[in-house]
Design an enzyme around this catalytic site. Structure first.
Site, short mmCIF file in Angstrom:
data_model
loop_
_atom_site.label_atom_id
_atom_site.label_comp_id
_atom_site.label_asym_id
_atom_site.label_seq_id
_atom_site.Cartn_x
_atom_site.Cartn_y
_atom_site.Cartn_z
N TYR A 77 0.84 -1.20 0.00
CA TYR A 77 0.00 0.00 0.00
C TYR A 77 0.88 1.25 0.00
O TYR A 77 1.90 1.29 0.71
CB TYR A 77 -0.80 0.07 1.30
CG TYR A 77 -2.18 -0.52 1.29
CD1 TYR A 77 -3.08 -0.30 0.26
CD2 TYR A 77 -2.61 -1.27 2.39
CE1 TYR A 77 -4.36 -0.82 0.31
CE2 TYR A 77 -3.90 -1.79 2.45
CZ TYR A 77 -4.78 -1.57 1.40
OH TYR A 77 -6.05 -2.07 1.45
N GLU A 123 -5.93 0.78 8.02
CA GLU A 123 -5.78 1.17 9.42
C GLU A 123 -4.77 2.32 9.54
O GLU A 123 -4.04 2.44 10.53
CB GLU A 123 -5.37 -0.02 10.31
CG GLU A 123 -6.48 -1.00 10.55
CD GLU A 123 -6.88 -1.77 9.28
OE1 GLU A 123 -8.00 -1.53 8.79
OE2 GLU A 123 -6.09 -2.58 8.79
N ASN A 181 -9.53 1.49 -3.45
CA ASN A 181 -9.52 0.32 -2.59
C ASN A 181 -10.90 0.04 -2.04
O ASN A 181 -11.48 0.90 -1.38
CB ASN A 181 -8.54 0.55 -1.43
CG ASN A 181 -8.41 -0.68 -0.56
OD1 ASN A 181 -8.08 -1.75 -1.07
ND2 ASN A 181 -8.69 -0.54 0.70
N GLU A 182 -11.41 -1.13 -2.34
CA GLU A 182 -12.74 -1.54 -1.85
C GLU A 182 -13.76 -0.42 -2.04
O GLU A 182 -14.49 -0.07 -1.11
CB GLU A 182 -12.65 -1.95 -0.37
CG GLU A 182 -11.82 -3.19 -0.15
CD GLU A 182 -11.85 -3.67 1.30
OE1 GLU A 182 -12.09 -2.85 2.20
OE2 GLU A 182 -11.62 -4.86 1.52
N GLU A 262 -6.96 -10.28 -0.51
CA GLU A 262 -6.69 -10.19 0.94
C GLU A 262 -7.21 -11.45 1.62
O GLU A 262 -8.38 -11.52 1.99
CB GLU A 262 -7.39 -8.97 1.56
CG GLU A 262 -6.85 -7.62 1.12
CD GLU A 262 -7.41 -6.44 1.93
OE1 GLU A 262 -8.27 -6.67 2.81
OE2 GLU A 262 -6.98 -5.31 1.67
#
Ligand SMILES: *[C@@H]1O[C@H](CO)[C@@H](O)[C@H](O)[C@H]1NC(C)=O
Ligand SMILES: *[C@@H]1O[C@H](CO)[C@@H](O)[C@H](O)[C@H]1NC(C)=O
Ligand SMILES: *[C@@H]1O[C@H](CO)[C@@H](O)[C@H](O)[C@H]1NC(C)=O
Ligand SMILES: *[C@@H]1O[C@H](CO)[C@@H](O)[C@H](O)[C@H]1NC(C)=O
Ligand SMILES: *[C@@H]1O[C@H](CO)[C@@H](O)[C@H](O)[C@H]1NC(C)=O
Ligand SMILES: *[C@@H]1O[C@H](CO)[C@@H](O)[C@H](O)[C@H]1NC(C)=O
Length: 649
Positions: A77, A123, A181-182, A262
């Site tokens: 990332y 996170e 992302n997502e 993932e």
């Protein structure tokens, strides 16, 4: 080419920068449902590693351990906020040297799956988006909001050209690049935004590179996550129905390689919740199932590492993540080999050839023992040192971003407008303390306000008494619709029925003051108080690396027994937050590279609540074993509502 010219070119390659390889090809094969690398069928078995959570000196060790586990790829990332802390000022040096990291991966023999953002979740504070985006108060992040897009375009205009030489097609290690992302988990579902990003990535990286998306493994996530022109992949953890998950991917991509981007090897933690663990057997079983299908897989995380400083994120309803990002991954926070590492290696062995040679051993840890700390200064007595920009005055409180501060702590000061001879509620009726506030009246600590938990504290005092409210930013929400997470006092405070006004705000640059050693010892003014609550206070001490023992300094863990909550630095390096009073994390990882053998090592602690030594000597302890699983004050009920994906585990 003459031998001489070849020789001098080789020398040039060795002397200067990248020794990238020969151009290759990497593509999707929709006939054979696989990837193709240099024409050959290719399947990746990958692991996630965040360079931003590992000191640079350890990158090679961790990558080598990943390679020796049998992985042929890593997934990385890129946290935008880490590289552009201030608008249009970029930092790719030292621990942020992404190019060096990619070069190391390639030298070791790992290809790279790059997750370039702009949003990454991870996170990480605000999911990797820089806090300065919030200068536009009503910005709609992750959409076609023009102010947001302009910042994205500028950042990608810096990042992607830098990545281009590292593409596999250009002789580098990067085989695929993830866009966003997502996105299917986000409320906005702005296809124009995703098309804009697709074009932006293509314009910088060319037509050849495989661009992809990642989303949860159901049609509901893929509805807004799967985008034309970007290869759709899914993410899911052990326990998930693998067939059903890949069926969802097949719905969006009837052909091409199966990919789980993932596969969770563990899970993240929150302060006040139980430490997450996942058995090796579950991970191994799920990995085996995926590999048996011929699918590609990335294990998230293979090594979690540490979220140093202030970089941690939080989930919504507000629950912030601790400093350790151990994740119960196959390599620990400190890069140690675990039983899970070997279990995974055994599974991979059944499908791929494992490289021969020794696995780099677990790095030794050293228990430096107990270090005495002295009280230095009460924070509010050191404002001249800590607040270089001086105070800002305004009628109503301003947020961190309005004060041009992204992280850490801001002191808000006002005075009691009326006599409060009986306990009077000082409140944040709109729950606007983001995220925790340490309240004192005339130099006496009176209580703590906490987002979603405590919105009122009683105060007494005469009209004109000074009210100090030190507000801690505990990390911005990194997932969901509330990532516009403003910090500080984001709404008015009331005293009784009246709105408090007349604020003086001190933006604090504590890190600068600590690293310059500006916080000296002061003579204690007051007799020690009973151990309920004290003013936020700095403590300091030092220790020497023992002589005559080979291979020191080594890594260690700092433990703060009976300290409550705060921030800790060693030699000016911000290790992160400690909060043993809540848990589950008790020890903080101290990498050897921040320790010195040439001078005493300086430990600085900012204790926000109460040091265990208001009436005696204080100490911290350096131990050789981590403790990440001691929940003292539990928030279990809340955790249940936190995350849809908790249900996967
Ligand atoms: C997994 O999903 C498949 C496809 O939806 C279904 O046929 C199968 O029964 C499921 N298996 C389990 C154990 O639920
Ligand atoms: C507060 O109380 C004092 C007496 O204790 C009085 O002199 C003063 O006027 C009061 N101030 C206000 C604002 O009520
Ligand atoms: C504040 O004081 C009032 C009156 O003494 C009491 O009823 C109330 O519970 C107190 N509130 C808090 C948050 O301590
Ligand atoms: C505080 O209240 C005033 C008056 O109602 C309002 O104008 C202001 O926007 C509020 N400030 C914050 C930070 O909520
Ligand atoms: C610790 O602080 C002392 C006093 O400021 C300084 O002389 C020393 O160099 C510092 N140690 C390190 C490792 O920076
Ligand atoms: C914490 O982890 C250690 C080491 O894995 C284990 O021995 C201990 O029982 C765990 N404690 C709790 C409270 O789960």
């Amino acid at each position: 080419m003459s031998l001489l010219r070849f020789g001098s070119m080789l020398l040039l390659l060795l002397l200067f920068g990248h020794s990238l390889g020969a151009p290759g090809s990497f593509s999707l094969d929709y006939q054979k449902d696989c990837f193709r690398k240099d024409g050959e069928e290719f399947r990746y078995i990958s692991g996630s590693i965040h360079y931003s959570r590992i000191p640079r000196v350890y990158w090679k060790d961790r990558l080598l351990k990943m390679y020796m586990a049998g992985l042929n790829a890593i997934q990385v990332y890129i946290p935008w906020s880490y590289h552009e802390e201030f608008p249009d000022r970029y930092d790719f040096s030292g621990d942020r040297d992404l190019e060096h990291f990619l070069q190391l991966a390639q030298d070791i023999g790992l290809v790279v799956i790059l997750r370039a953002g702009p949003y990454i979740c991870a996170e990480w504070d605000m999911g990797g988006l820089p806090a300065w985006l919030l200068k536009k108060k009503d910005i709609v992040l992750r959409t076609s909001d023009p102010v947001y897009l302009k910042a994205v375009d500028r950042w990608m205009g810096k990042l992607l050209p830098m990545m281009k030489p590292f593409l596999y097609q250009n002789g580098g290690p990067i085989i695929t690049v993830q866009v966003e992302n997502e996105y299917g988990s986000y409320f906005a579902c702005d296809f124009n935004y995703m098309y804009h990003l697709t074009q932006l990535f293509r314009s910088h990286l060319g037509e050849e590179v495989v661009l992809f998306t990642t989303d949860g493994p159901t049609l509901s996530y893929l509805k807004c996550g799967a985008i034309k022109g970007l290869y759709t992949t899914v993410d899911f953890g052990p326990g998930e129905n693998v067939t059903a998950a890949f069926d969802a991917q097949r719905h969006a991509e009837p052909h091409g390689p199966l990919v789980n981007s993932e596969l969770y090897t563990g899970w993240l933690d929150h302060w006040g919740s139980r430490h997450s663990v996942m058995s090796s057997a579950r991970v191994a079983k799920s990995l085996n199932e995926i590999l048996a299908l011929g699918a590609n897989v990335n294990m998230y995380m293979f090594i979690g590492g540490t979220t140093f400083g202030y970089w941690n994120g939080a989930n919504d309803p507000y629950a912030s993540q601790p400093t350790s990002y151990d994740f119960d991954a196959p390599l620990t926070e400190a890069g140690d080999l675990t039983e899970k590492y070997f279990a995974i290696r055994e599974v991979i062995k059944m499908y791929h050839k494992i490289p021969a040679g020794p696995i780099p051993p677990t790095t030794p840890k050293y228990a430096y023992g107990t270090v005495g700390l002295k009280k230095l200064q009460v924070l509010s007595d050191a404002l001249e040192i800590l607040s270089l920009s001086g105070p800002i005055k305004s009628k109503y409180p301003q947020t961190f971003i309005e004060l041009n501060q992204a992280f850490g702590y801001v002191l808000y000061r006002t005075s009691l407008p009326v006599n409060c001879s009986t306990p009077t509620p000082l409140s944040s009726p709109l729950n606007g303390v983001h995220d925790r506030a340490y309240v004192s009246v005339d130099g006496v600590a009176v209580g703590i306000l906490e987002r979603n938990k405590v919105i009122t504290v009683n105060v007494t005092g005469k009209a004109g008494s000074q009210v100090d409210i030190l507000v801690e930013n505990m990390g911005r929400i990194n997932y969901g619709k509330n990532i516009n997470d403003f910090k500080g006092l984001v709404s008015n405070l009331t005293l009784g029925k009246d709105t408090l006004t007349g604020w003086t705000m001190y933006s604090l640059n504590i890190d600068e003051a600590v690293s310059q050693g500006l916080l000296g010892e002061t003579k204690p003014k007051d007799p020690p108080k009973p151990p309920a609550l004290s003013l936020p206070t700095f403590y300091g001490g030092s220790f020497i690396i023992p002589a005559g023992i080979p291979d020191l300094p080594q890594d260690t863990y700092i433990k703060l027994p009976k300290w409550r909550k705060g921030q800790v630095w060693i030699n000016g390096f911000n290790l992160g937050r400690y909060w043993p009073a809540r848990g589950p994390q008790v020890t903080l990882f101290v990498p050897a590279n921040i320790l010195s053998t040439a001078a005493p090592n300086n430990v600085t602690v900012l204790e926000l609540e109460e040091a265990p030594c208001s009436s005696g000597p204080c100490s911290v302890e350096f131990t050789a074993t981590p403790i990440l699983n001691a929940t003292v004050q539990s928030d279990c009920k809340q955790q249940r509502r936190l995350f849809i994906r908790d249900d996967l585990l």
